[in-house]
Write an enzyme that holds these catalytic residues in place. Structure first.
Site, PDB file in Angstrom:
ATOM      1  N   HIS A  43       0.864  -1.188   0.000  1.00 54.43           N
ATOM      2  CA  HIS A  43       0.000   0.000   0.000  1.00 54.43           C
ATOM      3  C   HIS A  43       0.893   1.228   0.000  1.00 54.43           C
ATOM      4  O   HIS A  43       1.431   1.629   1.033  1.00 54.43           O
ATOM      5  CB  HIS A  43      -0.915  -0.021   1.231  1.00 54.43           C
ATOM      6  CG  HIS A  43      -1.892   1.118   1.292  1.00 54.43           C
ATOM      7  ND1 HIS A  43      -3.255   0.934   1.375  1.00 54.43           N
ATOM      8  CD2 HIS A  43      -1.717   2.457   1.307  1.00 54.43           C
ATOM      9  CE1 HIS A  43      -3.867   2.102   1.442  1.00 54.43           C
ATOM     10  NE2 HIS A  43      -2.943   3.051   1.402  1.00 54.43           N
ATOM     11  N   HIS A 103       1.660   5.238  -2.303  1.00 53.38           N
ATOM     12  CA  HIS A 103       1.117   6.279  -3.185  1.00 53.38           C
ATOM     13  C   HIS A 103       2.292   6.894  -3.934  1.00 53.38           C
ATOM     14  O   HIS A 103       2.743   8.002  -3.621  1.00 53.38           O
ATOM     15  CB  HIS A 103       0.367   7.334  -2.373  1.00 53.38           C
ATOM     16  CG  HIS A 103      -0.880   6.836  -1.710  1.00 53.38           C
ATOM     17  ND1 HIS A 103      -2.134   6.955  -2.299  1.00 53.38           N
ATOM     18  CD2 HIS A 103      -1.071   6.195  -0.540  1.00 53.38           C
ATOM     19  CE1 HIS A 103      -3.042   6.415  -1.487  1.00 53.38           C
ATOM     20  NE2 HIS A 103      -2.427   5.943  -0.418  1.00 53.38           N
ATOM     21  N   LYS A 120       1.965  10.499  -5.342  1.00 53.01           N
ATOM     22  CA  LYS A 120       2.010  11.649  -4.430  1.00 53.01           C
ATOM     23  C   LYS A 120       3.414  11.892  -3.883  1.00 53.01           C
ATOM     24  O   LYS A 120       3.694  12.968  -3.331  1.00 53.01           O
ATOM     25  CB  LYS A 120       1.072  11.423  -3.238  1.00 53.01           C
ATOM     26  CG  LYS A 120      -0.414  11.438  -3.550  1.00 53.01           C
ATOM     27  CD  LYS A 120      -1.217  11.299  -2.263  1.00 53.01           C
ATOM     28  CE  LYS A 120      -2.721  11.359  -2.502  1.00 53.01           C
ATOM     29  NZ  LYS A 120      -3.239  10.135  -3.119  1.00 53.01           N
ATOM     30  N   HIS A 127      -9.681   2.131   0.677  1.00 46.37           N
ATOM     31  CA  HIS A 127      -9.278   2.926   1.830  1.00 46.37           C
ATOM     32  C   HIS A 127     -10.517   3.041   2.718  1.00 46.37           C
ATOM     33  O   HIS A 127     -11.573   3.492   2.255  1.00 46.37           O
ATOM     34  CB  HIS A 127      -8.841   4.325   1.404  1.00 46.37           C
ATOM     35  CG  HIS A 127      -7.474   4.393   0.806  1.00 46.37           C
ATOM     36  ND1 HIS A 127      -7.088   3.649  -0.278  1.00 46.37           N
ATOM     37  CD2 HIS A 127      -6.387   5.148   1.158  1.00 46.37           C
ATOM     38  CE1 HIS A 127      -5.827   3.954  -0.586  1.00 46.37           C
ATOM     39  NE2 HIS A 127      -5.384   4.843   0.282  1.00 46.37           N
ATOM     40  N   GLU A 137     -10.688   6.021   7.607  1.00 48.51           N
ATOM     41  CA  GLU A 137      -9.425   6.627   8.042  1.00 48.51           C
ATOM     42  C   GLU A 137      -9.727   7.847   8.906  1.00 48.51           C
ATOM     43  O   GLU A 137      -9.503   8.997   8.523  1.00 48.51           O
ATOM     44  CB  GLU A 137      -8.559   7.001   6.831  1.00 48.51           C
ATOM     45  CG  GLU A 137      -7.131   7.349   7.194  1.00 48.51           C
ATOM     46  CD  GLU A 137      -6.265   7.615   5.984  1.00 48.51           C
ATOM     47  OE1 GLU A 137      -5.094   7.985   6.197  1.00 48.51           O
ATOM     48  OE2 GLU A 137      -6.724   7.467   4.847  1.00 48.51           O
ATOM     49  N   ASP A 177       2.617   3.334   2.843  1.00 51.43           N
ATOM     50  CA  ASP A 177       1.639   4.378   2.569  1.00 51.43           C
ATOM     51  C   ASP A 177       2.338   5.566   1.905  1.00 51.43           C
ATOM     52  O   ASP A 177       3.046   5.393   0.933  1.00 51.43           O
ATOM     53  CB  ASP A 177       0.897   4.771   3.845  1.00 51.43           C
ATOM     54  CG  ASP A 177      -0.482   5.361   3.558  1.00 51.43           C
ATOM     55  OD1 ASP A 177      -0.926   5.301   2.399  1.00 51.43           O
ATOM     56  OD2 ASP A 177      -1.125   5.855   4.493  1.00 51.43           O
ATOM     57  N   ASN A 178       2.186   6.746   2.445  1.00 47.96           N
ATOM     58  CA  ASN A 178       2.685   7.950   1.794  1.00 47.96           C
ATOM     59  C   ASN A 178       4.144   8.225   2.161  1.00 47.96           C
ATOM     60  O   ASN A 178       4.612   7.828   3.215  1.00 47.96           O
ATOM     61  CB  ASN A 178       1.825   9.147   2.172  1.00 47.96           C
ATOM     62  CG  ASN A 178       0.379   8.971   1.753  1.00 47.96           C
ATOM     63  OD1 ASN A 178      -0.352   8.192   2.359  1.00 47.96           O
ATOM     64  ND2 ASN A 178      -0.027   9.670   0.719  1.00 47.96           N
TER      65      ASN A 178
END
Length: 447
Positions: A86, A88, A91, A237, A240, A337-338
């Site tokens: 997972h 991104h 981004k 998602h 959250e 994640d990010n």
């Protein structure tokens, strides 16, 4: 006086056949014979030949005298290549030009919404995504699923680029992609058929951000139907937030059960579950287990965003009920994640950081046991690649070799010495310099 070289520093991985002697390996990631050493770890010798692991044995004499040069790891930990399920990538690394003004979830949404139309062209995306891929590769990741913002017209830029990168990186990192859009996008009748077709053509996964909007039940039905019609898996998602009234996870599980959905379903975040009353949380977890849904927690990002209020110390860590899920047999993973974007200001695509931070944040320790599956074999299974994330005879020697000898040493020094092997040969562990992206970091305004 110079210090003597360590066993790991002396290691020569250039021969086509060699033995990794006195390696420490997780019992849960191999069927080979190992000598138990406690906390889910054991000592073994690994025979590597022509890029594959040929044998995992607990006694040297089982290999015979002609097994090849020996690399004595002196108990050094050996893990399989990591699976980061997972992320991104689209981004990543926009923080210098578009920081989150207050560290909040709303601030992150606003910052990305401003940056995307102004900057996310093919050149900008490619350079930032490749920067993340190079970083992940150098640190031992072999497989990544990225979510791609798919709000028109962005899907016409990001998905074709992803398909190019998947081909270009095929011999280094196996790439998957999942669509990302707010579930309310389905209010536009033509949106879902179009987006599902884009995903199907790219051999991706259909996904959305779910929250308690009016008509959510109908939107979920439509998502499941679109996925079933095209043979797609689903990756949501979910919830959250720290609001205990956010219960879309239970609705997803109920929809999967009612529709008898046969594809894979993954849900990420599920933060609100930890804020609900125990009876409600238990009911939801029972539904998730019954539906066969896998869960990926993003502990670093969730701890950054959740329960953030200016001038107030956060009261909870933002993570979901990992221990309770695992106890029910629900597959549980953790992921990056990010990375350096408004949703998470930090991160470096390093799954050792992710795992060791998860150990601390969610108490995946005392014992650590088989929690290492959360960044190796479990995400591989959830992504449909059951040969990844394991150390088994007949599989590629995609390995990460550490000076650390156990979970304690790895957790204490996660950035300690490691050497990354792909098909048995060492790759460069040099990380790209953030300065490479400086010319992209001037904020622009969408015309």
């Amino acid at each position: 006086m110079s210090r003597p070289l360590s066993a790991l520093e002396r290691a020569d991985f250039s021969p086509s056949r060699y033995v990794l002697k006195n390696a420490t390996v997780p019992a849960c990631l191999t069927s080979g014979a190992i000598e138990p050493r406690g906390d889910g770890l054991g000592r073994a010798h690994l025979l590597v030949e022509h890029g594959d692991v040929i044998a995992v044995v607990s006694r040297e004499d089982m290999l015979g005298g002609g097994a090849g040069p020996e690399i004595d790891l002196d108990g050094g930990l050996v893990l399989p290549g990591f699976v980061d399920m997972h992320t991104h990538l689209d981004k990543g690394h926009i923080w210098p030009r578009r920081p989150n003004p207050d560290g909040s979830f709303a601030g992150a949404l606003e910052a990305v919404s401003a940056d995307r139309p102004a900057n996310w062209n093919t050149t900008d995306l490619r350079r930032r995504m490749e920067f993340s891929l190079r970083t992940a590769y150098a640190q031992g990741t072999v497989m990544i699923r990225t979510h791609l913002d798919s709000i028109p017209p962005q899907e016409g830029i990001s998905w074709p680029l992803f398909e190019e990168l998947r081909v270009e990186w095929a011999d280094r990192i196996e790439l998957q992609a999942s669509a990302l859009f707010g579930i309310e996008s389905l209010l536009v009748p033509e949106f879902l058929p179009h987006m599902a077709d884009v995903v199907a053509r790219a051999r991706g996964t259909l996904g959305a951000v779910t929250y308690m909007v009016e008509g959510l039940a109908g939107h979920l039905d439509a998502m499941f139907e679109a996925a079933k019609a095209r043979g797609l898996d689903l990756d949501f998602h979910v919830d959250e937030t720290g609001d205990p009234s956010a219960r879309s996870l239970a609705m997803i599980a109920e929809t999967a059960i009612r529709r008898k959905f046969r594809g894979r379903i993954v849900v990420g975040h599920c933060c609100s579950l930890a804020c609900q009353e125990p009876d409600e949380a238990d009911r939801t977890l029972d539904l998730v287990a019954r539906a066969g849904i896998g869960v990926v927690s993003l502990p670093m990002c969730n701890m950054y965003l959740q329960d953030r209020q200016a001038g107030r110390t956060p009261r909870w860590r933002g993570v979901t009920l990992l221990h309770e899920m695992k106890a029910r047999g629900i597959p549980v993973a953790v992921a990056s994640d990010n990375t350096r974007d408004p949703f998470y200001a930090y991160g470096d695509m390093d799954m050792v950081e992710v795992f060791t931070q998860a150990m601390r944040i969610a108490h995946l320790d005392h014992p650590v046991g088989d929690w290492i599956r959360a960044v190796t074999s479990t995400p591989a299974d959830l992504l449909g690649e059951g040969t990844r994330g394991r150390i088994e005879p007949g599989l590629p020697a995609d390995l990460v070799v550490f000076s650390a000898r156990d979970w304690n040493e790895l957790g204490a020094r996660p950035k300690g010495p490691r050497r990354v092997l792909r098909s048995g040969r060492e790759i460069s562990s040099d990380l790209p310099d953030h300065r490479e992206l400086d010319d992209l970091m001037e904020p622009r305004t969408h015309a």
